[in-house]
Scaffold this active site. Structure first.
Site, short mmCIF file in Angstrom:
data_model
loop_
_atom_site.label_atom_id
_atom_site.label_comp_id
_atom_site.label_asym_id
_atom_site.label_seq_id
_atom_site.Cartn_x
_atom_site.Cartn_y
_atom_site.Cartn_z
N CYS A 181 0.71 -1.17 0.12
CA CYS A 181 0.12 0.04 0.02
C CYS A 181 0.92 1.21 -0.03
O CYS A 181 2.09 1.33 0.18
CB CYS A 181 -0.93 0.07 1.20
SG CYS A 181 -2.11 -1.47 1.45
N CYS A 183 11.74 -3.39 6.51
CA CYS A 183 11.71 -4.29 5.60
C CYS A 183 12.87 -4.33 4.17
O CYS A 183 13.01 -3.22 4.07
CB CYS A 183 10.45 -4.09 4.78
SG CYS A 183 10.15 -5.03 3.32
N SER A 186 13.16 -2.06 -11.52
CA SER A 186 13.56 -2.08 -10.26
C SER A 186 15.17 -2.17 -9.82
O SER A 186 15.75 -1.98 -9.27
CB SER A 186 12.84 -3.17 -9.54
OG SER A 186 12.69 -4.29 -9.96
N ASP A 227 18.56 -9.16 -11.38
CA ASP A 227 17.30 -8.96 -11.03
C ASP A 227 17.40 -8.75 -9.55
O ASP A 227 18.30 -8.96 -8.69
CB ASP A 227 16.27 -9.90 -11.29
CG ASP A 227 14.74 -9.70 -11.44
OD1 ASP A 227 14.84 -8.35 -10.98
OD2 ASP A 227 14.31 -10.46 -11.72
N ASP A 228 16.23 -7.81 -8.78
CA ASP A 228 16.56 -7.61 -7.60
C ASP A 228 16.13 -8.70 -6.48
O ASP A 228 16.73 -8.85 -5.48
CB ASP A 228 15.54 -6.23 -7.26
CG ASP A 228 14.14 -6.91 -7.43
OD1 ASP A 228 13.29 -7.43 -6.68
OD2 ASP A 228 13.65 -6.75 -8.91
N CYS A 234 5.73 -13.54 3.08
CA CYS A 234 5.84 -12.22 3.94
C CYS A 234 4.55 -12.10 4.98
O CYS A 234 3.29 -12.24 4.38
CB CYS A 234 5.95 -11.10 3.33
SG CYS A 234 6.11 -9.34 4.31
N CYS A 242 14.07 -6.83 8.71
CA CYS A 242 13.55 -8.01 8.62
C CYS A 242 13.89 -8.64 7.57
O CYS A 242 13.72 -8.25 6.40
CB CYS A 242 11.91 -7.75 8.60
SG CYS A 242 10.88 -8.92 8.37
N CYS A 291 11.29 -13.36 4.90
CA CYS A 291 10.99 -13.96 3.84
C CYS A 291 12.34 -14.77 3.38
O CYS A 291 12.26 -15.67 2.58
CB CYS A 291 10.77 -12.95 2.78
SG CYS A 291 12.07 -11.68 2.35
#
Lengths: 446, 446, 446, 446
Positions: free
Chosen positions: D2, D237, D285, D348-349, D385, D436, D439
């Site tokens: 969000c 995060c 990204s 890639d990220d 997550c 964190c 993941c």
């Protein structure tokens, strides 16, 4: 069913034509299209909705240049829905003739598609039978339009009331059966072609005359030229008078409202309901029939106890059964106080599927009607129409086969049901053979 | 004008309410909204269109959870257009009471806005007078709803027929004047509140009774509780009977269709048109009045020669003059053959701006009517309404000031014009003082 | 500017073509259209939006039958807006040839409209110069398409890269100037025509070759047939390489990304900014130029400090000045921390109106840039384009007339401004005469 | 995911907020909403689309009065789709506090829903966990907002970065974990709250500082008041830095572009690809990561050979697998000439589902890449997550469980695949425990 409206030599011809289509919107609500002729080109816009919504964006009309126009409205039956999703099944259809584009709009139904396919020798672009007329005219063009139309129409079987727009001309064609109406209007130097004469008032034009069976009427800057290309063999659609046409129209030479009042009187004479309190109609098509039925007061006093809501469309031409059910629930309002404890005659123009009547009877019962007597102003509709009216197949027709009115009355929940006798229906016209009653008597023609 | 429809304890209450709003759609076409109560919360959706279009997306109804609902339809007058563009002037309006949300819908008009503003002491969110009721209830809440409503209504001047939805209750309030109707319906364990009783048929509910002037009716799982919060001083709107209500409704205790037939008879008795051939109405509000007018056949035979097109809305409640003109041109169809050479009586419910009549007379002339005699079933409308009917200001009222019917007839192009005398209008009710005739006689109240 | 994409012999040709148009969407965003050929007919749908929105409704693609297709995207300049409102100025345009419909899509601009009008001798349907090509081909048709195209193109002045779709054939035409690119792709038995080769990847096709200046390439079930109808006189648009084409395209035989890196290196060599900290580009057209500029690190380290928002369109092709302003404010994001206190080189592909640069410089100042040095990879754009690029009139061109770079830098708020010298620009190609630099040097041709 | 954007004390606060939402549109594209405070009331509008489309109608913004505003963007995962159809799952959510309405927007995810439900003791209106915060604040309100927020937040488990709008105040709350970013901007007397600092440039505001973990920041006409309601326990995060934030943002105190360049350098150091020709990124990204990776040129030269089409959205946040496939096919353009015969490193990220990479590798092969070496800047993503990022369940995660990079490379069609080692990822921050990595390492907290 379909509707046609053409305009010759008028300012903002597209707008005039839109008003014309709006005036016959009761004939079909699913698709609408307008082509215009600017002297050199044909401009076209079509869409899927009632006419005033398809043309709601002012830019759409702005782009339809020219003083001549041709409009068409069309409905999509459930059977045709899949086709309509994969083909641009809207009209007018554009074609090419003698180095000019033209557009054609058709009201009717052709029945020799296999033969037409062989004559054409190539596939169609749409899945509308109408397109055969366009393509054959393209294929057989010689430059002599009347002769070419004569040749093309000579191979058509069925009904094909139609209108063609060229960049500088408007051409109306009535088939020999005159199955569906087409008429000519006039205002100053402007001419109009319309499926029904009721449209002329909205644009301040006057009704001139019907297009005659077997006639080609060319309207150009040279004036009107009429050609007879075939011998008339009238098979005028009884449903046009009984149900389809607006009461303000004059169809097949008959003022429709007067015709329906007369029909109502005959219905009462042959199918009375003595002792009834009130005569009402299923709005709105049977309104004038009920007026006639109630005139002599023998079978109840005329009194409208079912009112139509203004904010819905006509039920006969909705698509699926499910939709029709909701539509019925939403479209009528009942005068509870006038119904309670009364013996009520409900006059309808005809009984096709019976869906609407079934629900109306149930509502009247709920409101406490003491007796309910149904009177159909048409004889039982037993056969599907092959000429352009969207009556359903035998399976869906409530009265197909040999039916007993009492059983049908029971099925509909009514105390009685009577149909106008077929011979009375036929006798309404001096030459009954001039009318098609195939849906009633099975006498198909062609 | 506005319309209200409430539902208590029904499956899919939002759908039931949508059908209710659809049934009174003739009262207002510009905005529609539905709030639902799911026991804990109020859900709300509103929009600018007729109800079935505002709620056309099934997901919209899917998101309106709960067994209780409150719907409202509203029109936007030209004066209010600017406001409506910058404020969310839709109803129901949400407020907060006793740790619960509620929603309120109002039909009427308040006239002491300055005073209400002082009492509230802070600005409104919308520009609708209705919001004062919501905000004062919020401000003065004590938890005793009947007492709080009594206090709030005690400061209101004008008309305020209304309905409140709490997550678990529905509360109907009729103001002491009973200016606009509000009634109760029932189906099994479900209750319905409606501006007009005509809606009950569509959902298989029965009319129970009117909400009484000065009554608060709370509908909850505890059943119905009625409180009288004020002494009735009836000032029932004459226009509701003459024009607004659907003929199938029972308004102020009167079946509207019967009332109008009676009104038509009185009109003919006091304003005959001897020698006329045909009596027709301006569709559809005057249909039953014309039936009554034509009953004794002294002033012509009843015959509908003007037919309303199904595909347009009601003219009275369109926005601008320009739009109204187009609407008139598009909404009627005339029976040319029935008009030509005839002496025609045109019965209308009232003459407000006269716009529609002017065009109808012109069309009738065009079709060759020999004489045109206008008969208004209401006395001259001389004054704007302060109680919720969208009659225009003095300047726009055709008959404001001292008018001479002959001059008005001339202005409208008619051969004669007669108005139902005011005293006859009043005498239609045993207690004329129970009705508001302010638009006719200028006797404003409060 | 416009974009063309054609498909021959592929399943769901309309979808393939939509993907092709999507791949060149950067060339024009206002209108999109796709015609298909099903062997017998041409089907067409056009609209005003980016391609994927014009064809967002699956039914639209469903109705475009056939294995061959032709798509076009077009932008509407402010000048053309009024026209676009009153004319259906979308492409492909349908015409009629040898008893078949065809559709034509054009990228370029014609400059002898008066002469073409005289040759045609009748009005157009649209206000697009493209239509002259369609109508003259109709007028002069003999059945020998190559000969007819030769005759039609012989009277055209300007640029007219184009593609024609017949029900069973696809025909690509490159004008002798080769002003705008057009190339051929192949996948199995399918062929594709595209304004840029970048589209081929998305549909798994391979770039084959460019359509040659003066070539007509007919693709049919008989395979490929190439005709030379005119002697090449190359005037390839420099802007296609500097700005328009996507970096992944190979245009005029040059991989665009490599060309731009080389252009950046030359720019740095001739217009260095010694002592600068950072080299950034105006995204996204100048990205590769900035990479080249920063390669030797003499004039700052390459570092992107301006990021383009994904959710807006390309600024060059927006309509009004007002809209462009908002677009600029909304389309970029700046790396505040990387800008503060830095000497920054901003590389742009060219300076046309200067609108975007003006705002970018202001933003960089706001973020605390110490110095801002602008470098334009094109010489000053002094003249409007007559060949299809939407450069504005002299009045709107920031650099029209004799300009002093220092003054322009001042006007834009920058510390310095340098343009790639015209001779360096020209020297990038072995045969500079093969390129059009009219917007830079005023040497218009034809 | 969000995004949140709040405005305090600005002209046309709704417009400012819309620009703010537009600036973080990359965080979520499915729903958008804006609430405004006019000093007395909260106005709200929400819808399902990107922000500029939800607010495309100017009237919508016109009706959002007030100098304070709060906006929210939200995406709907496939799992949530059914909910979103039956519930109005948009934010901000309105509630009621201390005789005032308020609106709340939340970025994060709560994990103790059963407990929260017991505490609330009544159902929710939506199916968003966010609503518990609103309802508990309503339930436990005492008038001391800071104390009440402290009580409410004390029962929340998970992440709950949020912002509350009262009619006259804006309140930002950061949870103790600081899992998702929230920062403060300022322009003259106006204040702004934003999920990312990249938004401030578009409205000419300056970044002031982050909202601290455990901080409540109230912005009112009395200025800024900060309360610490909980002890920080940072669990920032990692994905926000690696993937989510725009490169121009400063997140968790780090300029994101600089962080990613550094990340790329570390990736190259630990996962080199010696002998490679070209380093490219999966746009957009990983662009800055690839720049860092290519900096020392040991593992190939930095060169972008995959270009993102401007006219599509971000793939990670599209709904279904099917849609994602089409989106991938449509969103990239490849530089065929630069790929052919080359050994290419694709940076890639992270590798989540692997869908996009699979197709990119296939395209690169098609274009003739000699070798393809994948490098993931994140360690393997093994766990879903629980804190607000829409990573899929274990089943859909390509790298869940014990995976062998060689097998994954094979599955993706690449010649090699290397992941940044987890310890290197952690070591990028001086206090790795402040982040964190659940993941990646499965260490869930709370």
């Amino acid at each position: 069913m379909c509707g046609i409206f053409g305009t010759f030599n008028a300012e903002r011809a597209a707008e005039q034509t839109l008003m014309g289509l709006h005036g016959i919107q009761h004939r079909a609500v699913d698709f609408a299209g307008i082509a215009t002729g600017d002297g050199t080109y044909i401009h076209l816009h079509t869409g899927a909705d009632v006419a005033r919504r398809v043309f709601a964006n002012p830019d759409t009309l702005n782009k339809l240049h020219g003083r001549h126009a041709l409009g068409h409205i069309r409905y999509g039956t459930s059977k045709k829905t899949a086709d309509d999703k994969f083909r641009d099944n809207t009209q007018p259809i554009k074609g090419w003739y003698n180095n000019q584009e033209f557009a054609l709009a058709h009201n009717g139904n052709l029945n020799n598609l296999v033969e037409l396919q062989q004559l054409l020798g190539k596939p169609l672009m749409t899945t509308m039978d109408t397109e055969y007329i366009v393509r054959l005219l393209q294929k057989w063009q010689t430059g002599d339009l009347a002769a070419d139309l004569k040749r093309v129409t000579s191979v058509l079987r069925g009904s094909y009331t139609m209108c063609l727009l060229f960049p500088d001309r408007l051409v109306a064609v009535q088939d020999p059966s005159n199955c569906h109406p087409l008429c000519l209007g006039k205002r100053d130097d402007s001419y109009f072609i319309s499926s029904e004469s009721c449209t002329f008032g909205g644009i301040d034009a006057d009704f001139v005359r019907d297009i005659e069976p077997g006639e080609i009427l060319c309207i150009s800057s040279d004036g009107l030229q009429s050609h007879t290309y075939a011998t008339p063999r009238r098979k005028q659609c009884r449903f046009e008078l009984n149900y389809y046409s607006l009461p303000t129209s004059q169809t097949f030479g008959k003022p429709v409202d007067e015709y329906r009042i007369e029909l109502g009187k005959l219905l009462e004479r042959h199918c009375p309901a003595e002792g009834a309190d009130i005569v009402t109609s299923v709005p709105d098509s049977a309104n004038f029939i009920a007026v006639g039925y109630g005139e002599n007061k023998r079978s109840g006093i005329s009194r409208q106890v079912i009112i139509r809501n203004h904010y819905v469309g006509r039920s006969f031409i909705q698509e699926s059964q499910a939709k029709r059910d909701t539509a019925v629930a939403n479209k009528f309002s009942f005068s509870a106080h006038a119904i309670k404890g009364k013996k009520i005659v409900v006059v309808d123009d005809s009984i096709v599927r019976g869906t609407t009547l079934l629900k109306i009877v149930a509502k009247l019962r709920r409101y406490g009607a003491k007796e309910i007597h149904l009177r159909s102003a048409s004889p039982p509709i037993k056969n599907p129409c092959l000429y352009g009216i969207d009556t359903p197949s035998h399976e869906e027709l409530l009265c197909s086969g040999d039916i007993n009115p009492e059983h049908v009355a029971y099925a509909l929940g009514a105390d009685s049901l009577m149909f106008l006798p077929l011979e009375v229906q036929k006798a309404m016209s001096p030459n009954p053979g001039n009318f098609c009653h195939a849906c009633m008597d099975g006498n198909y023609w062609h």
